[in-house]
Design a protein around this motif. Structure first.
Motif, short mmCIF file in Angstrom:
data_model
loop_
_atom_site.label_atom_id
_atom_site.label_comp_id
_atom_site.label_asym_id
_atom_site.label_seq_id
_atom_site.Cartn_x
_atom_site.Cartn_y
_atom_site.Cartn_z
N HIS A 256 0.91 -1.20 0.05
CA HIS A 256 -0.05 -0.12 0.05
C HIS A 256 0.88 1.26 0.01
O HIS A 256 0.97 1.90 -1.14
CB HIS A 256 -0.98 -0.10 1.11
N VAL A 258 0.41 4.23 0.98
CA VAL A 258 -0.47 5.34 0.43
C VAL A 258 -0.26 6.48 1.24
O VAL A 258 -0.13 7.69 0.66
CB VAL A 258 -2.17 4.85 0.86
N HIS A 277 1.71 -1.05 -5.27
CA HIS A 277 0.57 -0.29 -4.81
C HIS A 277 -0.72 -1.00 -5.53
O HIS A 277 -0.57 -1.83 -6.36
CB HIS A 277 0.85 0.92 -6.20
N ASN A 282 -7.62 0.50 -3.02
CA ASN A 282 -7.40 1.74 -2.30
C ASN A 282 -8.58 2.85 -2.63
O ASN A 282 -8.99 3.52 -1.67
CB ASN A 282 -5.89 2.40 -2.50
N ALA A 290 -1.67 6.42 -3.69
CA ALA A 290 -0.10 6.35 -3.24
C ALA A 290 0.65 7.23 -4.23
O ALA A 290 0.45 7.40 -5.59
CB ALA A 290 0.47 4.90 -3.29
N LEU A 292 3.17 7.60 -6.37
CA LEU A 292 3.76 6.76 -7.29
C LEU A 292 5.14 7.50 -7.85
O LEU A 292 6.05 6.85 -7.84
CB LEU A 292 2.92 6.05 -8.35
N VAL A 302 8.59 -0.72 -7.11
CA VAL A 302 7.11 -0.52 -7.12
C VAL A 302 6.45 -1.38 -7.66
O VAL A 302 6.62 -1.53 -9.07
CB VAL A 302 6.66 0.93 -7.29
N ALA A 324 -4.63 2.04 -12.36
CA ALA A 324 -3.47 2.70 -11.71
C ALA A 324 -3.13 4.02 -12.60
O ALA A 324 -2.71 5.22 -12.00
CB ALA A 324 -2.26 1.69 -11.82
N GLN A 328 -3.58 8.22 -10.88
CA GLN A 328 -2.69 9.05 -10.83
C GLN A 328 -2.70 10.27 -11.49
O GLN A 328 -2.76 11.30 -11.10
CB GLN A 328 -1.23 8.26 -11.50
#
Length: 440
Positions: A256, A258, A277, A282, A290, A292, A302, A324, A328
């Protein structure tokens, strides 16, 4: 004279994920035993290699097998059982009570079903933490996937598997002996989280990992609430707390990450730890996003994970790449925040880092023969301006035509090899009634 190999697999595209991120169009992969022996343009491979078996996939893209860096695969049993709740309510009101009633047989069936889902959508390796992990091992071994598995332990005893810490640690030692030398499955010591353990217990877990030569993993900094509670209890943020306990080591993977700040990320980088991640989980539990970009800029390995299928609710790494990238972009209000290539890196090269396994995540000679292949002939996959864009932003995972692990085909064009999927599906359907009886 051409060299012999067991499998010669051809497709319109081969995405290697090597250091140069080369794509061969058209391309081919030669496999001998459990290893890749050649990757390149189709004409070059055909000139130098003769396959005992040849698979010509045509309008498809061959990729390294996707790697699920964090999951709890037996939780496929609880898919859809409890949704739309905050993490702690979800855990304490719904998940922990039903988990206290699980059996080894139920866990093995549910784990096998998750393996089928992962194979169907192109995942070849995963990092699992749950209870009764010998059952997870049996399912994973039977289904043929590659994995790191570890008994999820906390300091609350008696537990589902043991009367006290000494008993559970002895069980982990015994299972480490069973796994010793296994070609695909490795052991980890995985305390659940800082809020379900105490300092002495974490020291014992770390010492056990060192004793056994196992990997070490743990949930960490998943929510702002976890950070606030840790500050109240210890005066430190979660990552600093773990550093002071000596947990930040190169064999450690933290799931995680985060709610981490710059100092936290610096400590993770200094410890050469890996992070996984879990964007869909999440988002669903409203834990946050998170950072990233900041993690990657520090050189931290990662990976990408689904988390368990009760909080996702899928074990589909193709969907996870898509989520993902979009998470972001929206969290940073920056369309360049995570590119399609970076998302694929998380699910392949990054996943190899999260599992601490340099033999997977890339299609190259000498690497393990773990791969998948997606059709690009489907309506959602045309036209192919950029094959990586299509895989990350357009694919669903159901385009997968082939999943190979360790040089063995485990799924191809709608059929699971060596697996009675219909019987497995029926067993999972029957377990729905088991859950209903246990929660009356």
């Amino acid at each position: 004279m051409r060299q012999r190999c067991d499998w010669l697999i051809r497709a319109d595209f081969v995405v290697t994920q090597d250091t140069e991120r080369r794509i061969h169009e058209p391309g081919a992969v030669a496999v001998r035993g459990d290893l890749i022996v050649a990757v390149g343009r189709r004409d070059e491979i055909d000139d130098h290699w003769e396959g005992a078996s040849v698979i010509d996939l045509g309008e498809s893209v061959i990729l390294p097998g996707l790697i699920n860096g964090h999951t709890h695969i037996p939780m496929s049993l609880l898919r859809g059982y409890s949704d739309d709740k905050a993490l702690m309510d979800w855990l304490h009101l719904d998940i922990f009570p039903i988990e206290a009633k699980l059996t080894a047989e139920v866990i093995e069936t549910a784990a096998a079903f998750s393996c089928a889902e992962m194979l169907r959508t192109g995942t070849t390796a995963f990092y699992d933490m749950y209870m009764m992990e010998p059952s997870v091992f049996r399912a994973t071994d039977r289904m043929g996937l590659r994995a790191v598995i570890g008994e999820s332990v906390s300091h609350f005893f008696p537990s589902l598997v043991a009367r006290d810490a000494e008993e559970v640690f002895e069980q982990i030692r015994e299972h480490a002996e069973v796994l010793k030398g296994h070609p695909r499955i490795r052991q980890a010591v995985v305390p659940h989280a800082i809020y379900t353990t105490n300092p002495e217990f974490l020291h014992q877990c770390r010492a056990l990992a060192d004793e056994l030569g196992c990997l070490f993993g743990m949930h960490l900094s998943e929510t702002r609430g976890e950070t606030e509670n840790c500050l109240k209890r210890t005066g430190m943020r979660p990552v600093a707390y773990c550093r002071d306990l000596g947990l930040l080591r190169p064999d450690a993977t933290f799931f995680h990450a985060v709610d981490v700040d710059d100092a936290d990320m610096d400590m993770l980088a200094e410890g050469r730890c890996a992070v996984v991640h879990n964007p869909a989980s999440n988002m669903k539990l409203a834990s946050g996003a998170a950072p990233l970009g900041s993690l990657l800029s520090r050189g931290i390995a990662v990976g990408l994970g689904t988390d368990g299928p009760a909080s996702n609710n899928a074990q589909n790494m193709v969907r996870e790449m898509y989520v993902a990238a979009l998470l972001q972009k929206i969290s940073k209000l920056d369309p360049t925040a995570l590119s399609a290539q970076q998302a694929l890196d998380l699910a392949t090269r990054g996943g190899a880092g999260a599992l601490h396994d340099p033999s997977i995540g890339v299609l190259a000679p000498g690497m393990k023969a773990d791969l998948c292949a997606f059709s690009v002939a489907e309506p959602n996959m045309q036209p192919v301006h950029c094959v990586i864009s299509n895989v990350v932003y357009a694919a669903t995972g159901m385009e997968n035509r082939l999943t190979m692990v360790d040089g063995r085909i485990l799924y191809r064009d709608g059929l699971f090899h060596g697996i009675d999927y219909e019987s497995l599906r029926k067993a999972m359907s029957d377990l729905r009634h088991w859950v209903a009886r246990k929660t009356r």
